[in-house]
Write a protein that holds these residues in place. Structure first.
Motif, short mmCIF file in Angstrom:
data_model
loop_
_atom_site.label_atom_id
_atom_site.label_comp_id
_atom_site.label_asym_id
_atom_site.label_seq_id
_atom_site.Cartn_x
_atom_site.Cartn_y
_atom_site.Cartn_z
N GLU A 120 106.02 37.34 -16.16
CA GLU A 120 105.45 37.36 -17.11
C GLU A 120 105.65 36.02 -18.02
N ILE A 121 104.98 35.48 -18.62
CA ILE A 121 105.13 34.30 -19.56
C ILE A 121 105.96 34.99 -20.74
N PRO A 122 107.23 34.32 -20.93
CA PRO A 122 107.99 34.66 -22.02
C PRO A 122 107.37 34.74 -23.44
N VAL A 123 107.71 35.73 -24.20
CA VAL A 123 106.94 35.40 -25.72
C VAL A 123 107.60 34.28 -26.36
N GLN A 124 108.64 33.75 -26.15
CA GLN A 124 109.18 32.62 -27.01
C GLN A 124 108.22 31.44 -26.54
N PHE A 125 107.84 31.22 -25.31
CA PHE A 125 106.81 30.16 -25.01
C PHE A 125 105.65 30.06 -26.00
N LEU A 126 105.05 31.45 -26.23
CA LEU A 126 104.04 31.49 -27.07
C LEU A 126 104.08 31.17 -28.73
N LYS A 127 105.23 30.76 -29.04
CA LYS A 127 105.69 30.41 -30.32
C LYS A 127 105.89 28.78 -30.63
N LEU A 128 105.80 28.01 -29.42
CA LEU A 128 105.91 26.80 -29.41
C LEU A 128 104.77 26.07 -29.62
N SER A 129 104.78 24.67 -29.72
CA SER A 129 103.63 23.84 -30.02
C SER A 129 103.34 22.96 -28.79
N LEU A 130 103.13 23.70 -27.68
CA LEU A 130 103.09 22.95 -26.15
C LEU A 130 101.99 22.32 -26.06
N GLN A 131 102.12 21.05 -25.25
CA GLN A 131 100.80 20.29 -25.05
C GLN A 131 100.72 20.50 -23.40
N SER A 132 101.66 20.97 -22.71
CA SER A 132 101.71 20.98 -21.29
C SER A 132 102.56 22.33 -20.88
N LEU A 133 102.05 23.16 -20.25
CA LEU A 133 102.98 24.40 -19.78
C LEU A 133 102.51 24.45 -18.03
N SER A 134 103.49 24.56 -17.32
CA SER A 134 103.48 24.67 -15.76
C SER A 134 104.29 25.78 -15.39
N LEU A 135 103.76 26.81 -14.96
CA LEU A 135 104.46 28.10 -14.42
C LEU A 135 104.13 28.36 -12.88
N GLY A 136 103.78 27.35 -11.99
CA GLY A 136 103.18 27.30 -10.66
C GLY A 136 104.45 28.02 -9.88
N GLY A 137 103.83 28.69 -8.86
CA GLY A 137 104.78 29.14 -7.93
C GLY A 137 105.80 30.25 -8.31
N ASN A 138 105.39 31.13 -9.28
CA ASN A 138 106.23 32.06 -9.74
C ASN A 138 105.70 33.48 -9.41
N ARG A 139 105.79 34.73 -10.10
CA ARG A 139 105.43 35.96 -9.83
C ARG A 139 104.61 36.68 -10.79
N LEU A 140 103.86 35.57 -11.37
CA LEU A 140 102.94 36.20 -12.69
C LEU A 140 102.05 37.07 -12.12
N LYS A 141 101.83 38.13 -12.68
CA LYS A 141 100.59 38.96 -12.37
C LYS A 141 99.43 39.03 -13.36
N GLY A 142 99.66 38.42 -14.65
CA GLY A 142 98.74 38.30 -15.45
C GLY A 142 99.04 37.16 -16.58
N ILE A 143 97.88 36.98 -17.33
CA ILE A 143 98.12 35.99 -18.48
C ILE A 143 97.80 36.77 -19.66
N PRO A 144 99.00 36.50 -20.68
CA PRO A 144 98.56 37.57 -21.89
C PRO A 144 97.55 36.71 -22.86
N ALA A 145 96.87 37.78 -23.56
CA ALA A 145 96.03 37.54 -24.40
C ALA A 145 96.63 36.51 -25.74
N GLU A 146 97.82 36.60 -25.75
CA GLU A 146 98.31 35.84 -26.65
C GLU A 146 98.38 34.35 -26.66
N ILE A 147 98.04 33.74 -25.28
CA ILE A 147 98.04 32.64 -24.82
C ILE A 147 97.24 31.65 -25.85
N GLU A 148 96.19 32.39 -26.47
CA GLU A 148 95.34 31.67 -27.34
C GLU A 148 96.09 30.93 -28.69
N HIS A 149 97.48 31.38 -28.84
CA HIS A 149 98.20 31.00 -29.98
C HIS A 149 98.69 29.40 -29.41
#
Length: 368
Positions: A120-149
Motif C-alpha cells: 500500500e502507499i505509505p500515509v507519509q507519502f500523502l503528506k508531502l508536496s510531491l510532483q512525481s511519484l513512482s511505485l511501479g513493480g511493487n505489490r500494490l492492490k489499490g490506490i487510497p482515496a487520500e491520493i487526492e491530497h
C-alpha cells in the motif's frame, strides 16, 4: 572515474556506485567538500541499512540508493531538509520502512521507489508536496482515496502492480500530466477521470478493460493513450440488463422531459435535489432523461482512423436507439471523424512494446 566532480548543471556530484560498499564512510571527504555535495549516487552496492553518514551532506538535493538491500530508513533521513529527489529502486522497502515524520520533508518533489515490496502507499507519502511519484513493480492492490491530497502531483507511475480499481478521487489531481496504470488488473475507468484536464499521457495497457467511459472524450489535451493488451471488444457488445424505473423515477422523468415548472419551495429539499441529478439521454432524437435506471450501451468510435475505441453510453430505455443511429453489429460503421477530431489524440499507443526494464518504465510502442 573521479568520485567527486561537477556535472553540466554545475552541481557537485559524489558518485559511489558499483563499489561493493556495505556501508558509507565519508571520513576522507573534507567538511568544505561535504557542504558542496548536492547529488549522491550509491547505486549497485550491498548496503543493507540506510547509512546515517548521508546526513553529513547538509545541502544534498538528489539521493539515489537504488539496487541495494535496504529495508528500513532511519529517522536520519528527515535531517536532509534540502532533499528534493529521492530514488530507491530495487530495494526491500515497504510501507513500514519509513519513519513517522517522513511526511514532514516538504522540499521533496520526486520519489521513485519502483521495484520494492509495497502493498500500500505509505500515509507519509500523502503528506508531502510531491510532483512525481513512482511505485511501479511493487505489490500494490489499490490506490487510497487520500491520493487526492497530492494536489501538486504531475506524474503518477503505478504500473506493474495488482491494482484492481481506480478511485474517483484521483480525478481531483488537477495538475496531473502523466498517469501510468499499465500492467495491473483494472476492469473499468471511472468517468470522473474526465476532470483531469491537464492530462497529456494515459497508459492503461495490459489490464482487463473491455470499454472506456464516453467521458474520456473530454480529455481534450490527451496526446498519448495506451490500451494494448486489454480485452477491448472487437464487436459491439450490448448489456440489456435493465431494472425498470421506480415510481419516483417515472415521476421525475415526466417533470424533467415535459419541462414542468416548479420552485424549490414547492418540493421537499430531497426531491428538489433528486430532480437536479437527472442525466440527459445522449440520443439527440430523444428528449428523455434518466436518474438511476438506464441501459448500458457500448459502441465504437473511430480515433484518427487508427482503431475503434469502445465507449460506454447510458440510454434512458431499451427502446432508445444509439445516438449515431448505426447498425451496432457492423464493423464498418462508427461515429465519423468529424465527431472526434484527429487532434484529440496525436499518438495512439497500441503497438508492440519496445524494450522495457523489469518495471515497464520505458518504451511504449507507437502506432503512428
Amino acid at each position: 572515474m573521479e568520485l567527486l566532480h561537477t556535472n553540466n548543471e554545475g552541481n557537485q556530484v559524489l558518485n559511489l556506485s558499483r563499489l561493493h560498499l556495505f556501508e558509507l564512510n565519508l571520513d576522507q571527504i573534507e567538511d568544505g567538500q561535504r557542504n558542496r555535495v548536492q547529488r549522491l549516487y550509491l547505486t549497485y552496492n550491498s548496503i543493507a541499512f540506510f547509512p546515517s553518514s548521508v546526513c553529513l551532506l547538509p545541502n544534498l538535493e538528489y539521493l539515489d540508493i537504488s539496487n541495494n538491500a535496504i529495508s528500513v530508513l532511519s529517522d536520519d533521513i528527515t535531517r536532509l531538509t534540502n532533499l528534493k529527489t529521492f530514488v530507491a529502486k530495487n530495494n526491500n522497502l515497504d510501507e513500514t520502512s519509513f519513519p513517522k515524520f517522513f511526511g514532514s520533508m516538504q522540499n521533496l518533489q520526486t520519489l521513485n521507489f519502483s521495484g520494492n515490496r509495497f502493498r500500500e502507499i505509505p500515509v507519509q507519502f500523502l503528506k508531502l508536496s510531491l510532483q512525481s511519484l513512482s511505485l511501479g513493480g511493487n505489490r500494490l492492490k489499490g490506490i487510497p482515496a487520500e491520493i487526492e491530497h497530492l494536489t501538486r502531483l504531475e506524474m503518477l507511475y503505478l504500473g506493474g502492480n495488482m491494482i484492481s480499481s481506480i478511485p474517483p478521487e484521483l480525478a481531483n489531481l488537477g495538475r496531473l500530466r502523466c498517469l501510468v496504470l499499465c500492467d495491473n488488473c483494472i476492469q473499468s475507468v471511472p468517468p470522473q477521470l474526465s476532470r483531469l484536464h491537464s492530462l497529456l499521457s494515459l497508459s492503461l495497457h495490459n489490464n482487463l478493460l473491455k470499454f472506456l467511459p464516453r467521458e474520456i472524450l473530454s480529455l481534450v489535451h490527451l496526446q498519448e493513450l495506451s490500451l494494448r493488451g486489454n480485452p477491448l471488444v472487437v464487436r459491439f457488445v450490448k448489456d440489456m440488463t435493465y431494472n425498470p424505473p421506480s415510481l419516483l423515477e417515472l415521476a421525475g422523468r415526466t417533470i424533467k422531459s415535459r419541462n414542468v415548472l416548479y420552485l424549490p419551495s414547492d418540493l421537499p429539499a430531497s426531491l428538489s435535489h433528486y430532480l437536479d441529478t437527472a442525466s440527459k439521454c445522449p440520443n439527440p432524437k430523444c428528449a428523455g432523461v434518466y436518474f438511476d435506471s438506464c441501459v448500458r450501451h457500448i459502441k465504437f468510435v473511430d480515433f484518427c482512423g487508427k482503431f475503434r475505441l469502445p465507449l460506454m453510453d447510458y440510454l434512458c430505455s431499451p427502446e432508445c436507439t444509439s445516438p449515431c443511429g448505426c447498425n451496432p453489429q457492423s464493423h464498418g460503421e462508427s461515429e465519423g471523424e468529424g465527431d472526434v477530431p484527429a487532434a484529440r489524440l496525436q499518438r495512439v499507443l497500441l503497438g508492440s512494446p519496445l524494450s522495457r526494464n523489469r518495471f515497464g518504465e520505458a518504451g511504449l510502442g507507437l502506432l503512428t
